[in-house]
Scaffold this active site. Structure first.
Site, PDB file in Angstrom:
ATOM      1  N   ARG A  21       9.926  -7.736 -10.214  1.00 31.37           N
ATOM      2  CA  ARG A  21      11.292  -8.359 -10.660  1.00 31.37           C
ATOM      3  C   ARG A  21      11.298  -9.624 -11.182  1.00 31.37           C
ATOM      4  NH1 ARG A  21      11.382  -4.762  -6.282  1.00 31.37           N
ATOM      5  NH2 ARG A  21      11.112  -6.619  -4.821  1.00 31.37           N
ATOM      6  N   GLU A  57       2.103  -8.614   6.473  1.00 29.79           N
ATOM      7  CA  GLU A  57       2.237  -8.269   7.559  1.00 29.79           C
ATOM      8  C   GLU A  57       0.801  -7.702   8.269  1.00 29.79           C
ATOM      9  OE1 GLU A  57       5.569  -5.957   8.140  1.00 29.79           O
ATOM     10  OE2 GLU A  57       5.558  -6.325  10.580  1.00 29.79           O
TER      11      GLU A  57
END
Ligand code: AMP
Length: 176
Positions: A59, A96
């Protein structure tokens, strides 16, 4: 700003449980919203000398390309690993669980060139900090970073600032 914020679609539990995905495609699809977002992203940098916008896949390409056009500078894609056709430099960063890697053409930025980083959203800042490392590796000067969305609870803007890069964000969403 509140108008632009209403154009972001929030999707709970995407791409996995517990994540609130902030979807900018609804903003991009709105002619006036897209135009206003690009104008606001570029605004603080209009009078600053900039050689290139570095946009982060995917994006960041859409937003960064339009910002580069508005600022009258070049565009450099920072991509996920294995996508660029020429010689690359890469930088790992922590997710993560595990790590990921972004890459940039080794000759995309010249010594001393002034670069603005653009992406749709900053969360932990890991991606943008990795992008900053790539740009500095080839001796580019980072002018700043611009994001549509900040998730302040995840601390990315502070982490990026600790890495010496100031952020310009159009809106913030509390929580993750
Ligand atoms: P980070 O490296 O943690 O700052 O994550 C930023 C990158 O992950 C950006 O390229 C975002 O597009 C994407 N991202 C992270 N969290 C979200 C979220 N909640 N909604 C949409 N995109 C996200």
């Amino acid at each position: 700003m509140s108008d632009l914020k209403s154009l972001i679609r929030s999707i709970p539990d995407y791409p996995k449980a517990g994540i609130m995905f902030r979807d900018v495609t609804t903003l991009l699809g709105d002619a006036q919203g897209f135009k206003a977002a690009i104008a606001q992203l570029a605004e603080p940098f209009r009078t600053v000398p900039i050689d290139a916008v570095a946009g982060i896949e995917a994006r960041g390409f859409i937003l960064g390309g339009a910002v580069a056009d508005r600022l009258g500078c070049g565009f450099v894609p920072i991509r996920k690993k294995g996508k660029l056709p020429w010689k690359t430099i890469g930088q790992e960063y922590a997710l993560e669980y595990g790590t990921d890697r972004i890459e940039m053409h080794e000759d995309a930025i010249k010594d001393g060139e002034r670069v603005l980083i653009v992406d749709d959203l900053i969360a932990t800042g890991g991606t943008a900090i990795a992008a900053a490392k790539l740009i500095r590796h080839v001796k580019g000067t980072i002018v700043g970073a611009a994001f549509v969305i900040d998730l302040p609870d995840l601390g990315g803007v502070k982490a990026l600032q600790n890495a010496g890069v100031d952020s310009h964000c159009l809106m913030a969403f509390e929580g993750h």
